[in-house]
Design a protein around this motif. Structure first.
Motif, PDB file in Angstrom:
ATOM      1  N   VAL A   1       0.830  -1.208   0.000  1.00 46.35           N
ATOM      2  CA  VAL A   1       0.000   0.000   0.000  1.00 46.35           C
ATOM      3  C   VAL A   1       0.863   1.257   0.000  1.00 46.35           C
ATOM      4  O   VAL A   1       0.564   2.224  -0.716  1.00 46.35           O
ATOM      5  N   ALA A   2       1.918   1.259   0.795  1.00 47.53           N
ATOM      6  CA  ALA A   2       2.793   2.426   0.908  1.00 47.53           C
ATOM      7  C   ALA A   2       4.233   1.948   0.876  1.00 47.53           C
ATOM      8  O   ALA A   2       4.705   1.306   1.824  1.00 47.53           O
ATOM      9  N   ASN A   3       4.926   2.265  -0.216  1.00 51.44           N
ATOM     10  CA  ASN A   3       6.303   1.800  -0.373  1.00 51.44           C
ATOM     11  C   ASN A   3       7.005   2.647  -1.419  1.00 51.44           C
ATOM     12  O   ASN A   3       6.377   3.115  -2.374  1.00 51.44           O
ATOM     13  N   ASP A   4       8.308   2.832  -1.223  1.00 48.07           N
ATOM     14  CA  ASP A   4       9.092   3.550  -2.224  1.00 48.07           C
ATOM     15  C   ASP A   4       9.739   2.603  -3.226  1.00 48.07           C
ATOM     16  O   ASP A   4      10.616   3.020  -3.998  1.00 48.07           O
ATOM     17  N   LYS A   5       9.294   1.337  -3.218  1.00 52.75           N
ATOM     18  CA  LYS A   5       9.750   0.356  -4.198  1.00 52.75           C
ATOM     19  C   LYS A   5       8.548  -0.143  -4.991  1.00 52.75           C
ATOM     20  O   LYS A   5       7.455  -0.289  -4.430  1.00 52.75           O
ATOM     21  N   PRO A   6       8.723  -0.429  -6.264  1.00 52.88           N
ATOM     22  CA  PRO A   6       7.600  -0.960  -7.049  1.00 52.88           C
ATOM     23  C   PRO A   6       7.207  -2.357  -6.575  1.00 52.88           C
ATOM     24  O   PRO A   6       8.020  -3.111  -6.035  1.00 52.88           O
ATOM     25  N   ILE A   7       5.936  -2.679  -6.782  1.00 55.80           N
ATOM     26  CA  ILE A   7       5.467  -4.031  -6.460  1.00 55.80           C
ATOM     27  C   ILE A   7       6.008  -5.036  -7.464  1.00 55.80           C
ATOM     28  O   ILE A   7       6.445  -6.132  -7.104  1.00 55.80           O
ATOM     29  N   LEU A   8       6.017  -4.644  -8.733  1.00 58.55           N
ATOM     30  CA  LEU A   8       6.469  -5.531  -9.811  1.00 58.55           C
ATOM     31  C   LEU A   8       7.121  -4.683 -10.896  1.00 58.55           C
ATOM     32  O   LEU A   8       6.626  -3.606 -11.238  1.00 58.55           O
ATOM     33  N   VAL A   9       8.249  -5.174 -11.423  1.00 58.66           N
ATOM     34  CA  VAL A   9       8.979  -4.487 -12.490  1.00 58.66           C
ATOM     35  C   VAL A   9       9.173  -5.452 -13.650  1.00 58.66           C
ATOM     36  O   VAL A   9       9.551  -6.622 -13.436  1.00 58.66           O
ATOM     37  N   GLN A  10       8.904  -4.967 -14.846  1.00 55.31           N
ATOM     38  CA  GLN A  10       9.185  -5.728 -16.055  1.00 55.31           C
ATOM     39  C   GLN A  10      10.327  -5.037 -16.801  1.00 55.31           C
ATOM     40  O   GLN A  10      10.212  -3.874 -17.179  1.00 55.31           O
ATOM     41  N   TYR A  11      11.450  -5.746 -16.959  1.00 53.50           N
ATOM     42  CA  TYR A  11      12.639  -5.171 -17.583  1.00 53.50           C
ATOM     43  C   TYR A  11      13.234  -6.178 -18.555  1.00 53.50           C
ATOM     44  O   TYR A  11      13.629  -7.281 -18.170  1.00 53.50           O
ATOM     45  N   ARG A  12      13.219  -5.806 -19.838  1.00 52.75           N
ATOM     46  CA  ARG A  12      13.749  -6.647 -20.912  1.00 52.75           C
ATOM     47  C   ARG A  12      13.134  -8.042 -20.901  1.00 52.75           C
ATOM     48  O   ARG A  12      13.816  -9.059 -21.047  1.00 52.75           O
ATOM     49  N   GLY A  13      11.853  -8.101 -20.675  1.00 51.79           N
ATOM     50  CA  GLY A  13      11.133  -9.366 -20.719  1.00 51.79           C
ATOM     51  C   GLY A  13      11.170 -10.165 -19.434  1.00 51.79           C
ATOM     52  O   GLY A  13      10.470 -11.175 -19.322  1.00 51.79           O
ATOM     53  N   ASP A  14      11.955  -9.739 -18.441  1.00 45.72           N
ATOM     54  CA  ASP A  14      12.037 -10.433 -17.153  1.00 45.72           C
ATOM     55  C   ASP A  14      11.258  -9.649 -16.096  1.00 45.72           C
ATOM     56  O   ASP A  14      11.089  -8.428 -16.200  1.00 45.72           O
ATOM     57  N   PHE A  15      10.804 -10.372 -15.083  1.00 46.45           N
ATOM     58  CA  PHE A  15      10.014  -9.754 -14.027  1.00 46.45           C
ATOM     59  C   PHE A  15      10.816  -9.733 -12.725  1.00 46.45           C
ATOM     60  O   PHE A  15      11.525 -10.689 -12.394  1.00 46.45           O
ATOM     61  N   TYR A  16      10.667  -8.643 -11.999  1.00 43.98           N
ATOM     62  CA  TYR A  16      11.369  -8.445 -10.741  1.00 43.98           C
ATOM     63  C   TYR A  16      10.356  -7.994  -9.685  1.00 43.98           C
ATOM     64  O   TYR A  16       9.407  -7.275  -9.999  1.00 43.98           O
ATOM     65  N   ALA A  17      10.599  -8.414  -8.435  1.00 46.34           N
ATOM     66  CA  ALA A  17       9.729  -8.043  -7.311  1.00 46.34           C
ATOM     67  C   ALA A  17      10.571  -7.332  -6.254  1.00 46.34           C
ATOM     68  O   ALA A  17      11.049  -7.957  -5.303  1.00 46.34           O
ATOM     69  N   PRO A  18      10.800  -6.036  -6.400  1.00 48.60           N
ATOM     70  CA  PRO A  18      11.685  -5.320  -5.465  1.00 48.60           C
ATOM     71  C   PRO A  18      11.214  -5.331  -4.020  1.00 48.60           C
ATOM     72  O   PRO A  18      12.030  -5.165  -3.105  1.00 48.60           O
ATOM     73  N   ILE A  19       9.911  -5.519  -3.796  1.00 45.07           N
ATOM     74  CA  ILE A  19       9.416  -5.551  -2.415  1.00 45.07           C
ATOM     75  C   ILE A  19       9.996  -6.746  -1.656  1.00 45.07           C
ATOM     76  O   ILE A  19      10.258  -6.660  -0.447  1.00 45.07           O
ATOM     77  N   PHE A  20      10.217  -7.845  -2.369  1.00 44.65           N
ATOM     78  CA  PHE A  20      10.652  -9.077  -1.712  1.00 44.65           C
ATOM     79  C   PHE A  20      12.144  -9.339  -1.844  1.00 44.65           C
ATOM     80  O   PHE A  20      12.706 -10.055  -1.020  1.00 44.65           O
ATOM     81  N   ARG A  21      12.791  -8.780  -2.867  1.00 47.49           N
ATOM     82  CA  ARG A  21      14.187  -9.116  -3.122  1.00 47.49           C
ATOM     83  C   ARG A  21      15.025  -7.866  -3.348  1.00 47.49           C
ATOM     84  O   ARG A  21      14.526  -6.822  -3.738  1.00 47.49           O
ATOM     85  N   PHE A  22      16.324  -8.039  -3.097  1.00 49.17           N
ATOM     86  CA  PHE A  22      17.298  -6.977  -3.327  1.00 49.17           C
ATOM     87  C   PHE A  22      17.795  -7.062  -4.768  1.00 49.17           C
ATOM     88  O   PHE A  22      18.204  -8.127  -5.232  1.00 49.17           O
ATOM     89  N   TYR A  23      17.738  -5.935  -5.453  1.00 48.35           N
ATOM     90  CA  TYR A  23      18.266  -5.864  -6.815  1.00 48.35           C
ATOM     91  C   TYR A  23      19.217  -4.673  -6.898  1.00 48.35           C
ATOM     92  O   TYR A  23      18.823  -3.536  -6.592  1.00 48.35           O
ATOM     93  N   PRO A  24      20.478  -4.897  -7.316  1.00 49.42           N
ATOM     94  CA  PRO A  24      21.394  -3.759  -7.488  1.00 49.42           C
ATOM     95  C   PRO A  24      21.005  -2.945  -8.718  1.00 49.42           C
ATOM     96  O   PRO A  24      20.270  -3.407  -9.596  1.00 49.42           O
TER      97      PRO A  24
END
Length: 369
Positions: free
Chosen positions: A41-64
């Motif tokens: 509901v309130a976060n400075d990270k996206p719930i889901l990211v789509q980048y070059r055909g791959d999906f990322y979940a910044p809320i749950f994982r660390f991504y550099p």
């Protein structure tokens, strides 16, 4: 499917007929469920990211940042326009020159005349966490606007995000402390009232000595030695809070220990544990539940008071008590005081109404038409 006994069905019907308690339970459940998923509901990270055909979940994982075509191995700052440009454009190097223009072109799938694999991000409704610094001009605290619905505090953190996280923290703390304190207090009161005599006398002297110990001084001393934490505060609060229910449970067991059904159970060889917690405790539940609203409101007030005085949770925690302190220190920002007042008023009122309904539902003398 859970099947209730006839007695519990009658209790549930009584609770349903108590409109104030029933609707308070529904409203509180909705609010608490929303705050349980505060990260969505309130976060400075996206719930889901789509980048070059791959999906990322910044809320749950660390991504550099390098995972999205950046230069740094540290975690990506997703609110940074350059990082958003890298995600939208598929990692183009030109993002560092004019990221906003590249983002606008990437929405059409073409940047500088070349087709790209445009990425996207799903953001929470409130793009701030409880510790996010808001990028707004002006001196903090900032008044409410379309960007920050309840304004910001004196360090430019979004007040609405802190209220959402603070509500969850306060309720979780209260439920944990109330559950543990009730278990210990009910057990101690049952043992005292059932056995009586020397056992009751010894327990009463121990409780009198322990109750005379100044709780605030103990907290100050321990927090001067140990680092402040949520679980340490839970342990300290339980150590001093379990005595609240001992008196009423002890009185009910003292009254019932010589009744005929208890004597009959003893004559039949029923164990003491079975008599105490299967036969006598249900009759003491009305008096026990009568005290629960006071235990709950007292626990919430204790947490808020400790945070207000600076002896509660760490200063970085999303605390409603700390928000109240900011309201006191910033009288020129009335939105802080109004937010803290209504947050506490709504929370405490709903909890009191709910447990009043539970108490009346367990009382065989009360029915609701």
């Amino acid at each position: 499917m859970i099947r209730l006994s006839p007695l519990n069905q009658r209790r549930w019907r009584n609770f349903r007929r108590n409109g104030r308690a029933f609707w308070s339970l529904i409203l509180f459940s909705v609010i608490f469920t929303v705050t349980l998923f505060a990260e969505f509901v309130a976060n400075d990270k996206p719930i889901l990211v789509q980048y070059r055909g791959d999906f990322y979940a910044p809320i749950f994982r660390f991504y550099p940042e390098t995972a999205f075509g950046g230069d740094f191995q540290t975690e990506a700052i997703y609110r940074d326009p350059e990082v958003q440009c890298l995600i939208a454009s598929g990692g183009l190097d030109i993002c560092f020159d004019d990221p906003e223009a590249v983002i606008a072109d990437a929405e059409d799938g073409v940047v500088e005349g070349e087709e790209i694999m445009a990425g996207w991000a799903i953001w929470p409704p409130i793009p701030y966490s409880y510790d996010t610094t808001v990028d707004r001009p002006g001196a903090a605290p900032l008044p409410p606007n379309e960007q920050n619905w309840l304004g910001t505090d004196d360090t430019k953190r979004d007040v609405l995000a802190r209220v959402i996280y603070g509500f969850r923290l306060s309720v979780m703390f209260t439920l944990i402390v109330t559950l543990l304190s009730s278990v210990i207090g009910v057990f101690a009161g049952a043992v005292q009232g059932y056995f009586g005599g020397r056992t009751d006398l010894i327990f009463q002297r121990i409780i009198e000595i322990w109750a005379s110990t100044p709780q605030l001084y103990v907290i100050i001393i321990l927090f001067a030695i140990l680092p402040r934490s949520f679980w340490l505060l839970v342990v300290i609060t339980v150590l001093f809070g379990w005595m609240a229910l001992v008196g009423v449970v002890r009185a009910e067991f003292l009254r019932a220990r010589n009744l005929e059904y208890v004597r009959a159970a003893k004559a039949l060889g029923v164990s003491n544990i079975t008599i105490m917690f299967r036969h006598m405790l249900p009759n003491a539940m009305v008096a026990t539940l009568t005290m629960l609203p006071f235990v709950i409101t007292g626990t919430i007030s204790l947490l808020a008071g400790l945070d207000f005085l600076g002896f509660g949770l760490p200063s970085s925690s999303p605390s409603l008590g700390e928000l109240t302190l900011q309201a006191k220190q910033n009288l020129q920002a009335p939105w802080l005081a109004f937010t803290a007042f209504f947050a506490f008023a709504i929370m405490l009122s709903l909890l009191v109404f709910i447990f009043e309904g539970v108490r009346d539902a367990f009382d065989p003398r009360k029915t609701f038409e």
